[in-house]
Design an enzyme around this catalytic site. Structure first.
Site, PDB file in Angstrom:
ATOM      1  N   ARG A 171     -16.084 -17.530 -14.034  1.00 52.66           N
ATOM      2  CA  ARG A 171     -15.743 -17.924 -15.142  1.00 52.66           C
ATOM      3  C   ARG A 171     -14.932 -19.335 -15.099  1.00 52.66           C
ATOM      4  O   ARG A 171     -15.271 -19.988 -16.394  1.00 52.66           O
ATOM      5  CB  ARG A 171     -15.313 -16.743 -16.280  1.00 52.66           C
ATOM      6  N   GLU A 186      -5.566   1.510   6.496  1.00 52.15           N
ATOM      7  CA  GLU A 186      -4.314   0.599   6.815  1.00 52.15           C
ATOM      8  C   GLU A 186      -3.983  -1.024   6.350  1.00 52.15           C
ATOM      9  O   GLU A 186      -3.102  -1.622   6.592  1.00 52.15           O
ATOM     10  CB  GLU A 186      -3.632   1.017   7.292  1.00 52.15           C
ATOM     11  N   ASP A 189      -7.255 -19.728 -22.524  1.00 46.90           N
ATOM     12  CA  ASP A 189      -6.707 -19.019 -21.997  1.00 46.90           C
ATOM     13  C   ASP A 189      -4.869 -18.664 -21.422  1.00 46.90           C
ATOM     14  O   ASP A 189      -4.054 -20.027 -21.330  1.00 46.90           O
ATOM     15  CB  ASP A 189      -7.465 -18.713 -20.473  1.00 46.90           C
ATOM     16  N   PRO A 227      -2.514  -5.974  -0.692  1.00 40.56           N
ATOM     17  CA  PRO A 227      -1.487  -5.782  -1.098  1.00 40.56           C
ATOM     18  C   PRO A 227      -0.407  -6.658  -0.828  1.00 40.56           C
ATOM     19  O   PRO A 227       0.699  -6.951  -1.551  1.00 40.56           O
ATOM     20  CB  PRO A 227      -1.191  -4.173  -1.211  1.00 40.56           C
TER      21      PRO A 227
HETATM   22  N1  ADE Z   1      -6.290  -3.905  -1.857  1.00 39.64           N
HETATM   23  C1  ADE Z   1      -5.009  -2.037  -1.501  1.00 39.64           C
HETATM   24  N2  ADE Z   1      -4.527  -2.689  -3.053  1.00 39.64           N
HETATM   25  C2  ADE Z   1      -4.787  -4.029  -3.017  1.00 39.64           C
HETATM   26  C3  ADE Z   1      -4.040  -4.842  -4.426  1.00 39.64           C
HETATM   27  N3  ADE Z   1      -3.087  -4.821  -5.330  1.00 39.64           N
HETATM   28  N4  ADE Z   1      -4.597  -6.184  -4.206  1.00 39.64           N
HETATM   29  C4  ADE Z   1      -5.418  -6.588  -3.604  1.00 39.64           C
HETATM   30  N5  ADE Z   1      -5.878  -5.864  -2.463  1.00 39.64           N
HETATM   31  C5  ADE Z   1      -5.723  -4.734  -2.761  1.00 39.64           C
END
Ligand code: ADE
Length: 274
Positions: free
Chosen positions: A162, A120, A177, A93
């Site tokens: 793809r 984590e 797309d 994230p």
């Molecule tokens: N791992 C946990 N959340 C994630 C996200 N939003 N994008 C990529 N990997 C992740």
């Protein structure tokens, strides 16, 4: 293209046997190899995580198993030539946003190695170590937190696969797309319809049955503009005004958008969220 995934949940990647990616594998267009990270642990419990230095909640993935796993995967292919060098993709994230542009970039690489984390995250030294040898992409698939990176691997793999030559069958299929570079000036795709012409008293828009290509193209663009204005006002605001014709501008103005001094479009003040 070759794809390797190192994970503590190999079964999570089973969907890579299905549908478009599964068919691409069966045809030999994609060489997918899934590896169990625990195969590179040496203790009785196959431990892959430990407590974070400095304290804090959760657990951190240990560098040892990741280092051995990635070394083994990298040693299993030849990548002496720079153009054959694998890229390491680390879903997190905290990464850069995964976009269609990044999907296109990854689709141009011969070999992707995915390192999805649980807990984590992975000890930072692993990323630093491989960044010295490989291109490392730390990638987020959206502003939310998953329990692990495996679902992100599935998302990224499908978006990339793809785009590979011959995988979709019809090369035209990605031309329009949403988010395709150069697609309708960054508009979302509009609605689509198929037979029957009437379903539960709902008719297909008449223009689509008219056979009039010019009118159909214009209608599709109007619908794309309306949908983009409604669902992705940020795209309208970013839109290059030079990519819009007079009719486009009239459609947006009809929806309450107004021209700003620099020619770009801004939302009417009462539409702007706090
Ligand atoms: N791992 C946990 N959340 C994630 C996200 N939003 N994008 C990529 N990997 C992740």
């Amino acid at each position: 293209m070759r794809l390797d995934v190192v994970t503590i949940f190999p079964e999570y990647l089973e969907p890579l046997n299905v549908s478009l990616v599964g068919k691409a594998r069966a045809r030999g267009q994609l060489d997918v190899r899934v590896h169990d990270l625990r195969a590179w642990t040496h203790d009785r419990h196959h431990t892959v995580d430990d407590t974070p230095y400095g304290g804090g909640p959760g657990m951190v993935m240990k560098p040892g198993p990741w280092g051995e796993a990635l070394d083994a995967v990298l040693a299993s292919g030849t990548h002496d030539l720079p153009e054959a060098r694998p890229a390491l993709v680390v879903p997190t994230p905290s990464g850069r946003p995964f976009t269609q542009g990044l999907a296109v970039e990854l689709a141009g690489r011969p070999w992707l190695v995915f390192a999805p984390a649980r807990y984590e995250g992975i000890d930072r030294r692993v990323i630093e170590e491989y960044a010295e040898r490989l291109t490392v992409y730390e990638v987020s698939i959206g502003d939310y937190v998953l329990a692990g990176g495996e679902a992100a691997v599935l998302v990224i793999t499908e978006a990339v696969a793809r785009l590979l030559p011959g995988v979709l069958g019809n090369a035209e299929s990605h031309r329009d797309d949403s988010f395709a570079p150069g697609a309708m000036a960054d508009l979302l795709e509009g609605p689509v319809y198929t037979k029957p012409p009437e379903w539960r008293s709902r008719a297909v828009p008449e223009v689509l049955l008219s056979g009039h290509h010019g009118r159909i193209a214009r209608w599709r663009r109007d619908e794309a503009l309306r949908r983009t204005g409604r669902n992705r006002p940020d795209l309208v605001e970013r839109c290059d005004p030079g990519a819009l014709d007079a009719h486009d501008r009239a459609v947006l103005e009809e929806l309450g958008w107004r021209r700003l001094a620099d020619g770009r479009f801004g939302r009417p003040p009462d539409d702007v969220e706090e």
